[in-house]
Structure formats: C-alpha cells, structure tokens
Scaffold this motif. Structure first.
Motif, PDB file in Angstrom:
ATOM      1  N   ASP A  78       0.840  -1.194   0.000  1.00  0.00           N
ATOM      2  CA  ASP A  78       0.000   0.000   0.000  1.00  0.00           C
ATOM      3  C   ASP A  78       0.879   1.249   0.000  1.00  0.00           C
ATOM      4  N   ARG A  79       0.254   2.408   0.099  1.00  0.00           N
ATOM      5  CA  ARG A  79       0.999   3.671   0.053  1.00  0.00           C
ATOM      6  C   ARG A  79       1.957   3.829   1.218  1.00  0.00           C
ATOM      7  N   ASP A  80       1.674   3.177   2.321  1.00  0.00           N
ATOM      8  CA  ASP A  80       2.533   3.265   3.502  1.00  0.00           C
ATOM      9  C   ASP A  80       3.674   2.248   3.472  1.00  0.00           C
TER      10      ASP A  80
END
Length: 128
Positions: A78-80
């Motif tokens: 994911d983006r994290d």
C-alpha cells in the motif's frame, strides 16, 4: 518425462511429443498469482510501479525487527509500504522447521530487509 495413458486395466507409457529445437531457450517464469484487477499499460506506469508489478507473485524473504524471517508470496503493498504475503512461513532460527502462518501483513516500521528469491541465480528478470 513421459505421459501416462490408461486404457482398460493396463497402464502404457507413451513417449513425449517431439519438440522442435529452438535457437534460444525460453525464459521460465516462476509461479505467478493472477488477478482480475484491471491492468494498466506499462507506458502509464512509473518505473517503481513497473518493478512492483513484476514482483507480484514472487517469493519474498523479509527480516523483521525482532529477528524473525518471513517467507511468502508477494501479494500486495500500500501507500505506507506495508506488505502482504500469502502462504507465509515464519522462521525463528535458521535451519529449524518453519511455522506456517498463511496470509500476513507486515508493517513497514518492522521491515529490516527484503529479498526476492529468484528461481535461478543467473536470472536477471528483476534487474530490468
């Protein structure tokens, strides 16, 4: 390897079909996980996303902060930068039997190192 043909109660071995020799050996891809998500063309992807897409379905080896090693198929991120592994196994001490975990989400803050297990050491598919 020969194929088996079963007829009645007898099992007969049949020779494998003749394969035409090729000038270059085909590249054998490792096990891949398929998806029904819409695929973007490579032209629209950044180099980082293109590399991540090539890694999907490959075997990842992640060392986490407490020293454990997680090995499983790279499923998503994911983006994290959290990572999801499927069919994951946990190794507490190298050389011992692994503990099978199934699907695992590894938070970015716990990742010390990340390696991709390639089918052969001479493969350069991931370097592109």
């Amino acid at each position: 390897m020969s194929e088996l043909s079963i007829s009645g109660s007898q099992v007969q071995l049949q020779p494998p079909p003749q394969v035409q020799p090729q000038t270059a050996s085909p590249v054998v891809e490792p096990f891949r996980i398929t998806t029904n998500a819409p695929q973007m063309s490579d032209v629209n992807l950044t180099p980082g996303r293109r590399k991540l897409q090539k890694w999907l379905g490959r075997v990842l080896r992640i060392v986490i902060t407490d020293g454990r090693v997680l090995v499983g198929f790279f499923n998503c991120t994911d983006r994290d930068a959290n990572i999801v592994l499927s069919m994951c196994a946990e190794y507490l001490v190298e050389g011992q039997e692994p503990r099978l975990l199934g699907n695992v989400m590894v938070a970015k803050k716990h990742i010390v190192s990340l390696n991709i297990d390639e089918p052969t050491p001479s493969s350069s598919l991931l370097a592109q």
